[in-house]
Design an enzyme around this catalytic site. Structure first.
Site, PDB file in Angstrom:
ATOM      1  N   GLU A  94       1.070  -0.905  -0.064  1.00 50.18           N
ATOM      2  CA  GLU A  94       0.087  -0.108   0.140  1.00 50.18           C
ATOM      3  C   GLU A  94       0.747   0.927   0.187  1.00 50.18           C
ATOM      4  O   GLU A  94       1.649   1.725   0.810  1.00 50.18           O
ATOM      5  CB  GLU A  94      -1.054   0.579   1.682  1.00 50.18           C
ATOM      6  N   CYS A 335      -3.530   1.583   8.586  1.00 47.78           N
ATOM      7  CA  CYS A 335      -2.391   1.053   7.726  1.00 47.78           C
ATOM      8  C   CYS A 335      -2.533  -0.401   7.851  1.00 47.78           C
ATOM      9  O   CYS A 335      -2.227  -1.057   8.535  1.00 47.78           O
ATOM     10  CB  CYS A 335      -1.234   1.577   8.821  1.00 47.78           C
TER      11      CYS A 335
HETATM   12  N1  SAH Z   1       7.105   0.885  11.112  1.00 55.02           N
HETATM   13  C1  SAH Z   1       7.389   2.208  11.377  1.00 55.02           C
HETATM   14  C2  SAH Z   1       6.731   3.198  10.010  1.00 55.02           C
HETATM   15  C3  SAH Z   1       5.892   1.954   9.659  1.00 55.02           C
HETATM   16  S1  SAH Z   1       4.159   2.624  10.939  1.00 55.02           S
HETATM   17  C4  SAH Z   1       7.320   2.722  13.134  1.00 55.02           C
HETATM   18  O1  SAH Z   1       7.114   1.677  13.404  1.00 55.02           O
HETATM   19  O2  SAH Z   1       7.243   3.993  12.718  1.00 55.02           O
HETATM   20  C5  SAH Z   1       3.657   3.905  11.208  1.00 55.02           C
HETATM   21  C6  SAH Z   1       3.054   4.794  11.958  1.00 55.02           C
HETATM   22  O3  SAH Z   1       1.675   4.240  11.932  1.00 55.02           O
HETATM   23  C7  SAH Z   1       4.195   3.800  13.535  1.00 55.02           C
HETATM   24  O4  SAH Z   1       4.212   5.618  14.097  1.00 55.02           O
HETATM   25  C8  SAH Z   1       3.096   3.080  14.057  1.00 55.02           C
HETATM   26  O5  SAH Z   1       3.257   3.017  15.434  1.00 55.02           O
HETATM   27  C9  SAH Z   1       1.574   4.504  13.638  1.00 55.02           C
HETATM   28  N2  SAH Z   1       0.518   2.983  13.341  1.00 55.02           N
HETATM   29  C10 SAH Z   1       0.666   2.060  12.728  1.00 55.02           C
HETATM   30  N3  SAH Z   1      -1.094   1.704  13.597  1.00 55.02           N
HETATM   31  C11 SAH Z   1      -1.789   2.118  13.791  1.00 55.02           C
HETATM   32  C12 SAH Z   1      -2.915   2.286  14.515  1.00 55.02           C
HETATM   33  N4  SAH Z   1      -4.166   1.040  14.668  1.00 55.02           N
HETATM   34  N5  SAH Z   1      -3.020   3.503  14.248  1.00 55.02           N
HETATM   35  C13 SAH Z   1      -2.669   4.231  14.831  1.00 55.02           C
HETATM   36  N6  SAH Z   1      -1.295   5.002  14.983  1.00 55.02           N
HETATM   37  C14 SAH Z   1      -0.503   3.764  14.397  1.00 55.02           C
END
Ligand code: SAH
Length: 349
Positions: A94, A335
């Site tokens: 995505e 995401c």
């Molecule tokens: N692996 C990296 C980048 C991808 S995730 C990281 O952990 O930063 C990007 C961001 O979205 C991260 O801060 C992650 O914790 C957040 N994220 C993932 N799922 C989420 C959700 N359901 N609600 C809010 N933020 C979320």
């Protein structure tokens, strides 16, 4: 030889060596590189002034593997677009386009799936399928610029995957993206987000000091962080904050902390105070994100009043803080959910 065997992953130097090996003149490499990284051709046939014999030779060893559009969702509220792309081996990923007054920003995936296991994240539910190549990361940006016919000015590596779990690809992707012979995106227009792989934060600060770094913090103490993020068992908050300080000292730049607010888990007054203490004195900015509910998990979003109270406590303590604006609310599968739904309906791959 490199570990990557797709044309978009080669640096100009590597491409030059490959062209010379194929018995052609050096300047051809620059032509091809320009077609691939500046003119953003989708097929080899579009490289008009490159002899077919050379193209055939090169593509045998270095195919032009890219992403193919499977599905596009457009928000009628703010123009945010979500793309589901297919890779050459059948994996899907995505990407997201966000339209701001200051320009177009693309959020790319760094891996097909993820093995970090954060409890609230949909991207990790099916585990890691594989790393993306530098070319596959770049092509998400190229394909979107091609589809919308407008320049992309900002890139955030915040889609599916942990970029520091695929460090070499990430690093090369950034070099090609900022290359004046390519899209020439400014270093400062790129943000990389990590769940907190401490040694890689230090390495990144040394090797890419102009890139903005965001760390997914999500908790103000180790107990809560371990509950939310398995990576916290490898690196504790002391180590993580030392690495964050190293980034700030080394780069002289502000660091961002992402903090997803989960109802009843990390959204209380005590946690806000603890968070203030944790980051005090560090040049940073905190981005609060009411967690996006994921069906398979039993976490729910913090209440708006609790989000406001949390923010207020940080502000009172002079910590820079914003609540992330929700983009594309009407297409806001959290995401990784678009990819997960597709992968499950179509079997693994
Ligand atoms: N692996 C990296 C980048 C991808 S995730 C990281 O952990 O930063 C990007 C961001 O979205 C991260 O801060 C992650 O914790 C957040 N994220 C993932 N799922 C989420 C959700 N359901 N609600 C809010 N933020 C979320």
């Amino acid at each position: 030889m490199t570990q990557w065997h797709d044309l978009r992953s080669l640096t100009l130097e590597e491409l030059t060596r490959a062209v010379v090996r194929a018995g052609d003149k050096k300047y051809r490499a620059k032509q091809i590189y320009g077609w691939v990284h500046r003119k953003l051709v989708r097929t080899p046939g579009e490289m008009k002034n490159v002899p077919s014999r050379l193209k055939d030779d090169l593509l045998k060893d270095y195919p032009l593997h890219g992403v193919t559009e499977l599905k596009v969702l457009t928000s009628s509220l703010d123009g945010t677009m979500k793309f589901l792309f297919r890779l050459h081996d059948g994996n899907v990923i995505e990407s997201v386009l966000m339209r701001y007054k200051h320009g177009n920003s693309v959020c790319i995936s760094s891996q097909a799936g993820c093995r970090m296991g954060c409890r609230f994240c949909a991207s990790t539910l099916l585990g890691l399928a594989r790393n993306l190549t530098p070319g596959e990361m770049l092509d998400q940006i190229y394909a979107i610029q091609h589809i919308i016919g407008e320049r992309i000015s900002n890139v955030v590596v915040m889609g599916t995957g942990e970029p520091f779990d695929n460090y070499d690809s990430l690093s090369r992707m950034i070099r090609i993206l900022c290359d004046p012979e390519g899209l020439n995106i400014g270093h400062r227009s790129i943000t990389v987000s990590t769940c907190g792989i401490v040694p890689m934060i230090r390495r990144f600060a040394d090797e890419h000091p102009q890139i903005t770094l965001a760390i997914s913090l999500h908790a103000s103490n180790d107990v809560t962080r371990k509950e939310l993020m398995p990576v916290a068992n490898r690196y504790d908050l002391d180590q993580l904050m030392e690495a964050a300080q190293y980034y700030v000292d080394r780069t002289r730049r502000r660091i961002t902390f992402e903090y997803s607010l989960v109802k009843g888990v990390n959204d209380g007054r005590r946690q806000a105070e603890e968070l203030s203490d944790l980051v005090r004195g560090l040049n940073c900015h905190i981005n609060l994100i009411p967690v996006n509910p994921v069906e398979e998990r039993d976490y729910s979003q913090a209440e708006p009043a609790d989000v406001a109270a949390f923010k207020h406590i940080l502000e009172e303590r002079h910590i820079q803080v914003t609540v992330r604006r929700e983009m594309g609310r009407d297409i806001s599968a959290a995401c990784g959910q678009l990819r997960k739904g597709y992968t499950e309906r179509n079997g693994e791959k």
